[in-house]
Scaffold this active site. Structure first.
Site, PDB file in Angstrom:
ATOM      1  N   ASP A  67      -5.157 -18.114  39.972  1.00 28.96           N
ATOM      2  CA  ASP A  67      -4.618 -19.313  39.331  1.00 28.96           C
ATOM      3  C   ASP A  67      -4.139 -20.203  40.528  1.00 28.96           C
ATOM      4  O   ASP A  67      -3.776 -19.952  41.773  1.00 28.96           O
ATOM      5  CB  ASP A  67      -3.700 -19.275  38.353  1.00 28.96           C
ATOM      6  CG  ASP A  67      -2.708 -18.367  38.480  1.00 28.96           C
ATOM      7  OD1 ASP A  67      -2.353 -17.710  39.765  1.00 28.96           O
ATOM      8  OD2 ASP A  67      -2.025 -17.571  37.487  1.00 28.96           O
ATOM      9  N   ASN A 136       6.747 -14.568  28.754  1.00 27.57           N
ATOM     10  CA  ASN A 136       6.005 -15.020  27.511  1.00 27.57           C
ATOM     11  C   ASN A 136       4.852 -13.938  27.394  1.00 27.57           C
ATOM     12  O   ASN A 136       3.988 -14.256  26.381  1.00 27.57           O
ATOM     13  CB  ASN A 136       5.831 -16.309  27.480  1.00 27.57           C
ATOM     14  CG  ASN A 136       4.756 -16.661  28.219  1.00 27.57           C
ATOM     15  OD1 ASN A 136       4.303 -16.002  29.256  1.00 27.57           O
ATOM     16  ND2 ASN A 136       4.465 -18.127  28.245  1.00 27.57           N
ATOM     17  N   HIS A 138       2.287 -13.822  29.399  1.00 28.74           N
ATOM     18  CA  HIS A 138       1.166 -14.431  30.355  1.00 28.74           C
ATOM     19  C   HIS A 138       0.710 -13.369  31.413  1.00 28.74           C
ATOM     20  O   HIS A 138       1.425 -12.951  31.973  1.00 28.74           O
ATOM     21  CB  HIS A 138       1.126 -15.777  30.671  1.00 28.74           C
ATOM     22  CG  HIS A 138       1.974 -16.257  31.654  1.00 28.74           C
ATOM     23  ND1 HIS A 138       2.906 -17.301  31.818  1.00 28.74           N
ATOM     24  CD2 HIS A 138       2.313 -15.591  32.846  1.00 28.74           C
ATOM     25  CE1 HIS A 138       3.547 -17.305  32.963  1.00 28.74           C
ATOM     26  NE2 HIS A 138       3.144 -16.310  33.504  1.00 28.74           N
ATOM     27  N   GLU A 143      -1.686 -18.536  28.946  1.00 30.28           N
ATOM     28  CA  GLU A 143      -0.694 -18.562  28.254  1.00 30.28           C
ATOM     29  C   GLU A 143      -0.739 -17.828  26.712  1.00 30.28           C
ATOM     30  O   GLU A 143      -1.951 -18.201  26.167  1.00 30.28           O
ATOM     31  CB  GLU A 143      -0.147 -20.037  28.291  1.00 30.28           C
ATOM     32  CG  GLU A 143       0.378 -20.576  29.549  1.00 30.28           C
ATOM     33  CD  GLU A 143       1.875 -20.132  29.910  1.00 30.28           C
ATOM     34  OE1 GLU A 143       2.036 -19.079  29.170  1.00 30.28           O
ATOM     35  OE2 GLU A 143       2.385 -21.301  30.321  1.00 30.28           O
TER      36      GLU A 143
HETATM   37  C1  F6R Z   1       0.714 -15.750  39.302  1.00 28.99           C
HETATM   38  C2  F6R Z   1       0.545 -15.611  37.848  1.00 28.99           C
HETATM   39  C3  F6R Z   1       1.566 -15.494  37.002  1.00 28.99           C
HETATM   40  C4  F6R Z   1       2.659 -14.522  37.607  1.00 28.99           C
HETATM   41  C5  F6R Z   1       3.948 -14.416  36.467  1.00 28.99           C
HETATM   42  C6  F6R Z   1       4.855 -13.539  37.014  1.00 28.99           C
HETATM   43  O1  F6R Z   1      -0.362 -16.016  40.214  1.00 28.99           O
HETATM   44  O2  F6R Z   1      -0.648 -15.719  37.699  1.00 28.99           O
HETATM   45  O3  F6R Z   1       0.906 -14.704  35.716  1.00 28.99           O
HETATM   46  O4  F6R Z   1       1.964 -13.269  37.842  1.00 28.99           O
HETATM   47  O5  F6R Z   1       4.426 -15.627  36.108  1.00 28.99           O
HETATM   48  O6  F6R Z   1       5.603 -14.501  38.029  1.00 28.99           O
HETATM   49  P1  F6R Z   1       6.751 -13.674  38.851  1.00 28.99           P
HETATM   50  O7  F6R Z   1       6.236 -12.615  39.663  1.00 28.99           O
HETATM   51  O8  F6R Z   1       7.377 -15.035  39.886  1.00 28.99           O
HETATM   52  O9  F6R Z   1       7.788 -13.103  37.841  1.00 28.99           O
END
Ligand code: F6R
Length: 239
Positions: A67, A136, A138, A143
């Site tokens: 992303d 959450n 995702h 999301e």
């Molecule tokens: C990042 C992504 C997100 C993260 C998730 C956890 O490219 O796609 O899904 O993997 O938000 O983020 P952290 O590792 O910062 O807790």
């Protein structure tokens, strides 16, 4: 799903690096699906160390990032493009032609999403997808929603995600409101999935991912349908 328990973050990162190294050794030009965020930083550091000490060669891998924020340039310190070069690609002197990250500044975002799906297809899909998990539920920036979205798409970030990610920005107003993310289709078509979870913040999401019914309201539950998922989780995230 196989769940591997790590005593702490360093152990988690080393275990993850071993799995990625195994993949790269068996297919040196493999396509790695890559995540950003706090969780995989230790993995990237460990991989770069293996590469730079001659224990592993990452020079032929292809990277497909999950992303990118809409509205941030590649040079912006908080763009995922910048993150990837800073935390990984510069360390292994990657060939830019092997690096794929959505362009969050594309004039036509819909076309950019189509282009990105075409890139994934042209590389033959993802061999090993590395994922983190949002509090959450995702994965990528898919999301919680009414339906699972198959293809790369633009997504409005949830307030809870923006608040979580605000820790990297000066203030909440600077956190982008939307992002481009690959869809559930490309993630589910990955041959193998490696999901990393660290810290108490992730325990509820991890528990729901493993035990809730499959629902787009908790996107990670879809992984229950994938036949090759390894989860490496530290003690705190397993609760
Ligand atoms: C990042 C992504 C997100 C993260 C998730 C956890 O490219 O796609 O899904 O993997 O938000 O983020 P952290 O590792 O910062 O807790």
């Amino acid at each position: 799903m196989e769940i591997l328990r790590a005593t702490d973050y360093q152990v988690l990162s080393n275990m993850a690096a071993e799995i990625v190294a195994r993949e790269v050794n068996s297919k040196p030009d493999c396509v790695l699906g890559l995540a950003t965020g706090s969780t995989p930083i230790g993995l990237y550091k460990q991989l770069a160390q293996l590469h730079n000490t001659g224990k592993l060669s990452l020079s032929r891998i292809y990277g497909i990032n999950l992303d990118e924020y809409v509205g941030l340039s590649a040079e912006h310190k908080l763009s995922y493009q910048h993150y990837m070069w800073y935390n990984f690609y510069n360390l292994i002197k990657a060939d830019a032609r092997h690096v794929n990250i959505p362009n969050g500044l594309a004039e036509d975002l819909k076309k950019e999403c189509e282009r990105y799906d075409a890139v994934i297809k042209s590389l033959g899909g993802i061999d090993l997808q590395i994922l983190g998990i949002g509090a959450n539920g995702h994965i990528g920036f898919n999301e919680p929603a009414e339906v699972f979205i198959k293809n790369t798409h633009v997504v409005q970030l949830h307030e809870s995600t923006r608040k979580m990610n605000a820790r990297f920005f000066d203030n909440m107003n600077q956190v982008p409101t939307s992002a481009i993310t690959i869809g559930i289709g490309a993630i589910m078509r990955a041959k193998k999935i490696l999901l990393l979870a660290s810290g108490h913040d992730k325990s509820t999401a991890l528990h729901k991912m493993l035990h809730s019914d499959i629902t787009p309201q908790i996107p990670a539950t879809i992984l229950q349908l994938h036949s090759n998922v390894t989860i490496i989780a530290d003690e705190e995230s397993l609760g």
